[in-house]
Design a protein around this motif. Structure first.
Motif, PDB file in Angstrom:
ATOM      1  N   UNK A 168       0.984  -1.116   0.008  1.00 16.50           N
ATOM      2  CA  UNK A 168       0.090   0.152   0.105  1.00 16.50           C
ATOM      3  C   UNK A 168       0.828   1.350   0.058  1.00 16.50           C
ATOM      4  N   UNK A 169       0.337   2.346  -0.464  1.00 16.38           N
ATOM      5  CA  UNK A 169       1.118   3.775  -0.447  1.00 16.38           C
ATOM      6  C   UNK A 169       1.079   4.145   1.095  1.00 16.38           C
ATOM      7  N   UNK A 170       1.987   5.256   1.102  1.00 15.71           N
ATOM      8  CA  UNK A 170       1.734   5.872   2.489  1.00 15.71           C
ATOM      9  C   UNK A 170       0.370   6.673   2.512  1.00 15.71           C
ATOM     10  N   UNK A 171      -0.190   7.085   1.668  1.00 16.31           N
ATOM     11  CA  UNK A 171      -1.449   7.800   1.692  1.00 16.31           C
ATOM     12  C   UNK A 171      -2.474   6.751   2.063  1.00 16.31           C
ATOM     13  N   UNK A 172      -2.616   5.598   1.345  1.00 19.02           N
ATOM     14  CA  UNK A 172      -3.541   4.492   1.712  1.00 19.02           C
ATOM     15  C   UNK A 172      -3.545   4.037   3.233  1.00 19.02           C
ATOM     16  N   UNK A 173      -2.345   3.963   3.858  1.00 18.42           N
ATOM     17  CA  UNK A 173      -2.195   3.678   5.263  1.00 18.42           C
ATOM     18  C   UNK A 173      -2.700   5.001   6.020  1.00 18.42           C
ATOM     19  N   UNK A 174      -2.162   5.972   5.718  1.00 18.42           N
ATOM     20  CA  UNK A 174      -2.584   7.176   6.911  1.00 18.42           C
ATOM     21  C   UNK A 174      -4.253   7.214   6.618  1.00 18.42           C
ATOM     22  N   UNK A 175      -4.906   7.045   5.571  1.00 17.17           N
ATOM     23  CA  UNK A 175      -6.399   7.222   5.456  1.00 17.17           C
ATOM     24  C   UNK A 175      -7.021   5.764   6.327  1.00 17.17           C
ATOM     25  N   UNK A 176      -6.490   4.915   6.207  1.00 18.88           N
ATOM     26  CA  UNK A 176      -6.905   3.359   6.941  1.00 18.88           C
ATOM     27  C   UNK A 176      -6.917   3.715   8.229  1.00 18.88           C
ATOM     28  N   UNK A 177      -5.621   4.316   8.796  1.00 14.69           N
ATOM     29  CA  UNK A 177      -5.503   4.575  10.145  1.00 14.69           C
ATOM     30  C   UNK A 177      -6.710   5.656  10.473  1.00 14.69           C
ATOM     31  N   UNK A 178      -6.793   6.516   9.733  1.00 17.85           N
ATOM     32  CA  UNK A 178      -8.111   7.695  10.023  1.00 17.85           C
ATOM     33  C   UNK A 178      -9.291   7.109  10.170  1.00 17.85           C
ATOM     34  N   UNK A 179      -9.777   5.925   9.267  1.00 15.31           N
ATOM     35  CA  UNK A 179     -11.023   5.240   9.363  1.00 15.31           C
ATOM     36  C   UNK A 179     -11.001   4.561  10.711  1.00 15.31           C
ATOM     37  N   UNK A 180     -10.073   4.035  11.167  1.00 13.65           N
ATOM     38  CA  UNK A 180      -9.990   3.257  12.627  1.00 13.65           C
ATOM     39  C   UNK A 180     -10.644   4.235  13.559  1.00 13.65           C
ATOM     40  N   UNK A 181     -10.152   5.456  13.499  1.00  8.47           N
ATOM     41  CA  UNK A 181     -10.779   6.354  14.652  1.00  8.47           C
ATOM     42  C   UNK A 181     -12.097   6.959  14.108  1.00  8.47           C
ATOM     43  N   UNK A 182     -12.151   7.231  12.924  1.00  9.53           N
ATOM     44  CA  UNK A 182     -13.366   7.930  12.337  1.00  9.53           C
ATOM     45  C   UNK A 182     -14.678   6.873  12.679  1.00  9.53           C
ATOM     46  N   UNK A 183     -14.523   5.951  12.234  1.00 15.70           N
ATOM     47  CA  UNK A 183     -15.719   4.727  12.259  1.00 15.70           C
ATOM     48  C   UNK A 183     -15.602   3.504  13.275  1.00 15.70           C
ATOM     49  N   UNK A 184     -14.636   3.759  14.334  1.00 15.85           N
ATOM     50  CA  UNK A 184     -14.634   2.772  15.339  1.00 15.85           C
ATOM     51  C   UNK A 184     -14.435   1.352  14.978  1.00 15.85           C
ATOM     52  N   UNK A 185     -13.628   1.083  13.999  1.00 15.03           N
ATOM     53  CA  UNK A 185     -13.537  -0.272  13.392  1.00 15.03           C
ATOM     54  C   UNK A 185     -12.119  -0.680  13.777  1.00 15.03           C
ATOM     55  N   UNK A 186     -11.826  -1.868  13.419  1.00 18.40           N
ATOM     56  CA  UNK A 186     -10.486  -2.553  13.663  1.00 18.40           C
ATOM     57  C   UNK A 186      -9.518  -2.294  13.060  1.00 18.40           C
ATOM     58  N   UNK A 187      -8.409  -1.990  13.310  1.00 19.13           N
ATOM     59  CA  UNK A 187      -7.380  -1.547  12.205  1.00 19.13           C
ATOM     60  C   UNK A 187      -7.328  -2.462  10.762  1.00 19.13           C
TER      61      UNK A 187
END
Length: 682
Positions: A79-98
């Motif tokens: 994955x790209x750095x941007x994709x990883x950063x977005x995934x980490x943001x999703x973890x906090x935004x949607x209260x899902x697992x990493x």
């Protein structure tokens, strides 16, 4: 030697954390897929790197001595750095697992991939008109958007354009500008049925080697092939449904979300993300700084409110591209039809107009957002309604096959229609309500000489069947097309003289504050399929609620008036956009466990939240659909005032962490899933 923090590919709350390893390979990067020894057994597990450092001082000395080593870096998937950063943001935004967030960006079929790469668009040259001349409104829209693309800074637009106003051509011109600037493009559509026409337009303009398609109808292998082409930079335009928002496009310059109001852009699986929010986050990233372009004839109330507040730059297309007027709409009161002896679901006025249009060589589209033949099966003697044994919901009668069958539209359970009532033994079993199958039968009786096709989830299961039917209608080999919401929006057919909306009331009766909005949108979108070519068009709206403001304003095709009425209601009730609504659904194998879990959360929330916020926490109750597939469901609603989302999210996250800690000592017998601003509360 490098130190990496990574997420383990394991769907368990107990491993929902980042883990630190030593990595001897210099090739490791943020986004790398690795294999590492994990747990006491040291069994190799897959993981994804979320941070990398070669500064050992950042790692606690005691921890460094205990660290295990990365066994392998898999160069085939990253994955790209941007994709990883977005995934980490999703973890906090949607209260899902990493890992749930990370998996959104991963290709399907990775593990099973052992064959020659294929291009699913190979040989497809594309179809669709090439537009040479733009309207003045289109020119202004293209000028504003392309100027923003050239500036190379993040911006966002909403195109509010009437049906047939030429929004797709604006998308194409914007995409050309982004490509010329060396940027990538993602184009999202809400339904698979819409991809064929928009793919044809883009292929005709850009060629098969520049376009990739991603949607759920592709096999796992096809999706992997497309993902790989995109990741390696082989294509710069991606078209698809919701999941295409996660396409591995680098240097994203433009994401288009067509028909942005559609509920399909909100995920109903974990993670329960909002596609527009994810697209916005990706485009705001420092590696992209791209443009978000939303388009709709009926923008969601939330989106239009944001546009009026200046969050989106509003562009209006008020006229159809070919200067044809919007279709004339007529409302038929089905209560009067019943009083005057017509007991069928096709009004006399609709049948008359169908006959007139067909005789004139025009085509007809009939829309009913309910599949099957009859909506439920009941005993006339005792009133017993036959229900799904695992969901408790009414079974829908489908007539196809010998004797027909009854189907649960939620779990897929099927059974034959009984010869006698299972409750009282009476033979008076009857079918009630109407679906698309029944409409097809009735229309066939009214117009036996006409060529009729049906488009719904039941009739287009076979691969390629949907495309075949839509192509047939486009080429004129089908006279009457009957369907659900699959045909209600986005499709462009030039010879449609009449659109009949068989029942405008289907969505009005759903217990949801968005019901009027959905009704307005569906009527307007379905009506928009009429009169796109020469000769104009008509729309007939059948309803038992002709006085409802959503029906009245949709018939008048007056979005602004509808928005003002709906926005006033939302403001008064503190519904979105004036709040965020959290729904927490508790599921368990027993009703008692589901209810106990909901009660436990409710009491804990009341303990933690300040007194002034407690009135926003509504006591849990059995969900509208209280049982699905023998799993019992309770629901709790929290109304979060505007500007308080982070604070409320932090509280819910705290309770989740407490539960995870408790579960390590004693396994829980229920699960809690959080959905923020769900599109369905059922």
């Amino acid at each position: 030697m490098k130190y990496v923090n990574l997420v383990i590919d394991n769907k368990s709350n107990s491993t929902d954390s980042t883990f630190t390893y030593i990595c001897p390979e210099d090739s490791v990067r943020i986004g790398s897929k690795v294999r590492v020894p994990f747990g006491r057994s040291g069994k190799l597990r897959e993981g994804y790197v979320v941070s990398v450092t070669d500064d050992e001082t950042q790692i606690d000395e005691e921890l460094r001595e205990k660290l295990k080593q990365v066994a392998e870096v898999d160069s085939r998937v990253s994955l790209t750095g941007e994709m990883v950063r977005t995934a980490l943001w999703m973890k906090g935004r949607y209260l899902c697992r990493y890992i749930d967030a990370v998996r959104c960006f991963l290709p399907a079929g990775t593990a099973a991939k052992r064959r020659q790469e294929q291009n699913s668009l190979e040989g497809n040259k594309g179809e669709g008109e090439t537009v040479e001349k733009l309207t003045d409104e289109q020119k202004k829209a293209v000028s504003d958007i392309t100027a923003s693309i050239r500036r190379g800074r993040h911006d966002r637009f909403l195109i509010h354009g009437v049906t047939g106003s030429g929004k797709t051509e604006v998308y194409i011109r914007a995409a050309k500008e982004a490509l010329d600037m060396g940027r990538g493009v993602i184009v999202l559509v809400p339904e698979i049925s819409l991809t064929a026409q928009i793919i044809g337009r883009f292929l005709a303009n850009f060629g098969e080697n520049s376009v990739a398609v991603l949607h759920s109808r592709l096999s796992a292998g096809e999706r992997y092939d497309q993902w790989k082409r995109i990741r390696e930079g082989g294509v710069r335009i991606v078209i698809g449904a919701r999941s295409a928002a996660f396409a591995p496009v680098e240097k994203l310059g433009l994401i288009v979300i067509d028909e942005e109001h559609e509920s399909t852009y909100k995920s109903d699986f974990t993670p329960k993300y909002d596609t527009t929010e994810v697209a916005l986050k990706r485009l705001q990233d420092k590696d992209n700084e791209g443009i978000l372009l939303l388009g709709s004839a009926t923008p969601s109330v939330v989106t239009y409110n944001r546009a009026l507040d200046g969050i989106y730059r509003l562009i209006k297309l008020t006229k159809r591209y070919n200067d044809t007027g919007l279709p004339e709409a007529e409302v038929v009161d089905m209560r009067l039809e019943l009083k005057e002896g017509n007991r069928t679901v096709i009004s006399r006025r609709l049948a008359e107009e169908m006959r007139k249009q067909l005789q004139a060589g025009r085509q007809v589209m009939l829309f009913l957002n309910r599949r099957g033949y009859s909506t439920f099966v009941s005993c006339r003697e005792c009133g017993h309604v036959i229900k799904c044994p695992t969901c408790g919901l009414s079974l829908v009668y489908h007539k196809g096959g010998e004797g027909g069958r009854m189907v649960c539209h939620y779990c897929g359970h099927e059974e034959k229609v009984p010869a006698a009532c299972p409750e009282c033994g009476s033979g008076f079993i009857r079918y009630f309500g109407s679906g698309t199958e029944k409409i097809e039968e009735l229309v066939g009786e009214l117009f036996p000489e006409r060529r009729i096709e049906r488009v719904d989830l039941d009739s287009v299961k076979k691969k390629g069947e949907l495309t075949r039917k839509l192509k047939g209608f486009e080429k004129g080999s089908i006279d009457i097309l009957i369907g659900t919401q699959l045909i209600a929006k986005g499709l462009d057919f030039k010879n449609v003289g009449l659109v009949g909306i068989v029942s405008a009331d289907v969505n009005l009766n759903i217990p949801d504050f968005r019901s009027p909005e959905r009704t307005f949108q569906l009527i307007t979108q379905a009506a928009g399929r009429a009169g796109r070519g020469k000769g104009g068009g008509r729309v007939i709206i059948q309803t038992y609620s002709p006085e409802h403001y959503a029906v009245v304003m949709a018939a008048a095709q007056n979005y602004e008036q509808f928005y003002r009425a709906e926005d006033k209601f939302r403001n008064y009730m503190t519904y979105p956009p004036y709040s965020d609504i959290f729904q927490i659904v508790f599921t368990a194998k027993s009703e008692e466990s589901a209810g106990a879990g909901a009660g436990k959360w409710y009491r804990r929330l009341l303990e933690i939240m300040p007194e002034e916020d407690r009135m926003n926490i509504f006591e849990p109750q059995q969900a509208y659909m209280g049982r699905i597939r023998d799993v019992y469901r309770y629901s709790m609603i929290i109304k979060c005032p505007g500007g308080s989302r982070r604070r409320y999210t932090a509280v819910i996250h705290r309770i989740r962490e407490e539960e995870i800690a408790e579960a390590r000592k004693k396994k829980q017998d229920y699960a809690a899933v959080v959905d923020i601003n769900p599109y369905s509360f059922i």
